[in-house]
Design a protein around this motif. Structure first.
Motif, PDB file in Angstrom:
ATOM      1  N   ILE A 133       0.849  -1.170  -0.152  1.00  0.00           N
ATOM      2  CA  ILE A 133      -0.101  -0.148   0.016  1.00  0.00           C
ATOM      3  C   ILE A 133       0.776   1.280   0.031  1.00  0.00           C
ATOM      4  O   ILE A 133       0.835   2.243  -0.667  1.00  0.00           O
ATOM      5  CB  ILE A 133      -1.022  -0.014   1.199  1.00  0.00           C
ATOM      6  N   LEU A 134       1.938   1.301   0.802  1.00  0.00           N
ATOM      7  CA  LEU A 134       2.767   2.334   0.921  1.00  0.00           C
ATOM      8  C   LEU A 134       3.515   2.639  -0.383  1.00  0.00           C
ATOM      9  O   LEU A 134       3.793   3.748  -0.818  1.00  0.00           O
ATOM     10  CB  LEU A 134       3.869   2.275   2.045  1.00  0.00           C
ATOM     11  N   LEU A 135       3.851   1.399  -1.334  1.00  0.00           N
ATOM     12  CA  LEU A 135       4.547   1.554  -2.448  1.00  0.00           C
ATOM     13  C   LEU A 135       3.607   2.021  -3.413  1.00  0.00           C
ATOM     14  O   LEU A 135       4.218   2.848  -4.168  1.00  0.00           O
ATOM     15  CB  LEU A 135       5.230   0.268  -2.911  1.00  0.00           C
ATOM     16  N   GLY A 136       2.398   1.847  -3.396  1.00  0.00           N
ATOM     17  CA  GLY A 136       1.335   2.466  -4.338  1.00  0.00           C
ATOM     18  C   GLY A 136       1.259   3.683  -4.239  1.00  0.00           C
ATOM     19  O   GLY A 136       1.429   4.680  -5.170  1.00  0.00           O
ATOM     20  N   LEU A 137       1.343   4.183  -2.775  1.00  0.00           N
ATOM     21  CA  LEU A 137       1.113   5.720  -2.638  1.00  0.00           C
ATOM     22  C   LEU A 137       2.224   6.572  -3.018  1.00  0.00           C
ATOM     23  O   LEU A 137       2.370   7.392  -3.466  1.00  0.00           O
ATOM     24  CB  LEU A 137       0.946   5.869  -1.179  1.00  0.00           C
ATOM     25  N   TYR A 138       3.615   5.924  -2.832  1.00  0.00           N
ATOM     26  CA  TYR A 138       4.988   6.423  -3.196  1.00  0.00           C
ATOM     27  C   TYR A 138       4.875   6.626  -4.734  1.00  0.00           C
ATOM     28  O   TYR A 138       5.177   7.704  -5.030  1.00  0.00           O
ATOM     29  CB  TYR A 138       5.895   5.267  -2.653  1.00  0.00           C
TER      30      TYR A 138
ATOM     31  N   TRP B  54       1.721  10.384  -3.745  1.00  0.00           N
ATOM     32  CA  TRP B  54       0.262  10.737  -2.837  1.00  0.00           C
ATOM     33  C   TRP B  54       1.126  10.740  -1.612  1.00  0.00           C
ATOM     34  O   TRP B  54       0.549  11.622  -0.617  1.00  0.00           O
ATOM     35  CB  TRP B  54      -0.785   9.746  -3.116  1.00  0.00           C
ATOM     36  N   LEU B  55       2.004   9.940  -1.008  1.00  0.00           N
ATOM     37  CA  LEU B  55       2.582   9.665   0.345  1.00  0.00           C
ATOM     38  C   LEU B  55       3.975   9.233   0.125  1.00  0.00           C
ATOM     39  O   LEU B  55       4.063   8.177  -0.469  1.00  0.00           O
ATOM     40  CB  LEU B  55       1.759   8.792   1.038  1.00  0.00           C
TER      41      LEU B  55
ATOM     42  N   MET C 184      -0.936   2.475 -12.245  1.00  0.00           N
ATOM     43  CA  MET C 184      -0.335   1.308 -12.057  1.00  0.00           C
ATOM     44  C   MET C 184      -0.107   1.472 -10.453  1.00  0.00           C
ATOM     45  O   MET C 184      -0.112   0.388  -9.769  1.00  0.00           O
ATOM     46  CB  MET C 184       1.026   1.431 -12.738  1.00  0.00           C
ATOM     47  N   ALA C 185       0.044   2.472  -9.688  1.00  0.00           N
ATOM     48  CA  ALA C 185       0.163   2.746  -8.620  1.00  0.00           C
ATOM     49  C   ALA C 185      -1.103   2.279  -7.709  1.00  0.00           C
ATOM     50  O   ALA C 185      -1.060   1.767  -6.898  1.00  0.00           O
ATOM     51  CB  ALA C 185       0.547   4.294  -8.206  1.00  0.00           C
ATOM     52  N   PHE C 186      -2.709   2.651  -8.513  1.00  0.00           N
ATOM     53  CA  PHE C 186      -3.748   2.336  -7.934  1.00  0.00           C
ATOM     54  C   PHE C 186      -3.927   0.973  -7.820  1.00  0.00           C
ATOM     55  O   PHE C 186      -4.347   0.431  -6.810  1.00  0.00           O
ATOM     56  CB  PHE C 186      -4.579   3.016  -8.668  1.00  0.00           C
TER      57      PHE C 186
END
Length: 250
Positions: free
Chosen positions: A118-123, A127-128, A230-232
């Motif tokens: 989840i952190l990877l996707g946000l990164y 977004w985070l 891709m992040a989503f």
């Protein structure tokens, strides 16, 4: 375990844009290693310098790969994936050993891995950026390893390309570190190495197309909208992983 390998492979594919941003510059080294001229000499004759004719682009707008460059790219990626596998083996062994001694079920480590996805996707979606802090942990080791790359530049032989790939695999990267959490939860050194090997295979399409100047594909992979999609998808898979792991832990 098969699902873990497939997941690691697709994480590598989904992180294609990030791979190009982080490692795309390495292709410059590989390309600059190819000489613009080659010497031809027959017995009893003076040396003749034959300049390579300019290559023409094919219908897809890309240059056909040169044999020398192809070998360098293959060796570089073999070295890079070998490094990932070695790190995965170390983390897999360490994680399983620590979990056994702490009495923690591997499902607990899978829960951690899901959170990191989840952190990877946000990164990746910008977004985070908390994974920047994780990357900073590896910078100390990278400062010790990176000077070794000077010994293999210019990359003018397969051995140097293999060595450079092996060094580059240790570059601090949030994508790699997030996938390593799956190695940590894999239960053994062999499984940890397998997870990172399949992750490395997933990163190949992005870096190979970059190496051979496939600009249309590069533009797609680095497109902001494409990267956010891709992040989503990674975030969705991370949430699913947390849900499944939570059911096993609680």
């Amino acid at each position: 375990m098969t699902l873990d390998l497939i997941s690691a492979f697709f994480i590598g594919i989904l992180g294609a844009g990030h791979c190009i941003m982080m490692c795309g510059g390495i292709t410059t080294m590989l390309t600059s290693a190819l000489p613009a001229t080659r010497a031809r000499q027959k017995p009893g004759q003076a040396q003749v310098i034959a300049v390579q004719p300019a290559q023409t682009k094919n219908q897809s707008g890309t240059l056909p790969p040169e044999p020398g460059k192809t070998l360098l790219v293959i060796c570089y990626n073999l070295g890079r994936i070998a490094s990932y596998s070695l790190i995965g083996a170390i983390i897999g062994f360490t994680g399983s050993f620590a979990a056994r001694n702490a009495g923690m079920p591997l499902a607990g480590l899978r829960l951690v891995a899901g959170v990191f996805l989840i952190l990877l996707g946000l990164y990746m979606g910008q977004w985070l950026m908390w994974l920047n802090r994780i990357e900073a942990l590896g910078k100390g080791l990278w400062r010790r390893i990176s000077p070794l790359s000077k010994k293999v530049i210019p990359v003018d032989s397969p051995a140097k390309a293999l060595a450079l790939g092996g060094l580059w695999g240790w570059l601090p990267c949030g994508l790699v570190y997030s996938t390593l959490t799956w190695s940590m939860a894999s239960g053994s050194a062999l499984n940890g190495a397998a997870v990172m090997f399949f992750f490395g295979l997933g990163t190949l399409p992005a870096l190979v197309t970059m190496s051979f100047g496939m600009l249309t594909i590069k533009q797609l992979l680095t497109n902001n909208i494409f990267r956010k999609i891709m992040a989503f998808l990674i975030i969705i898979y991370g949430i699913y992983s947390v849900f499944v792991a939570s059911g096993l832990v609680f």
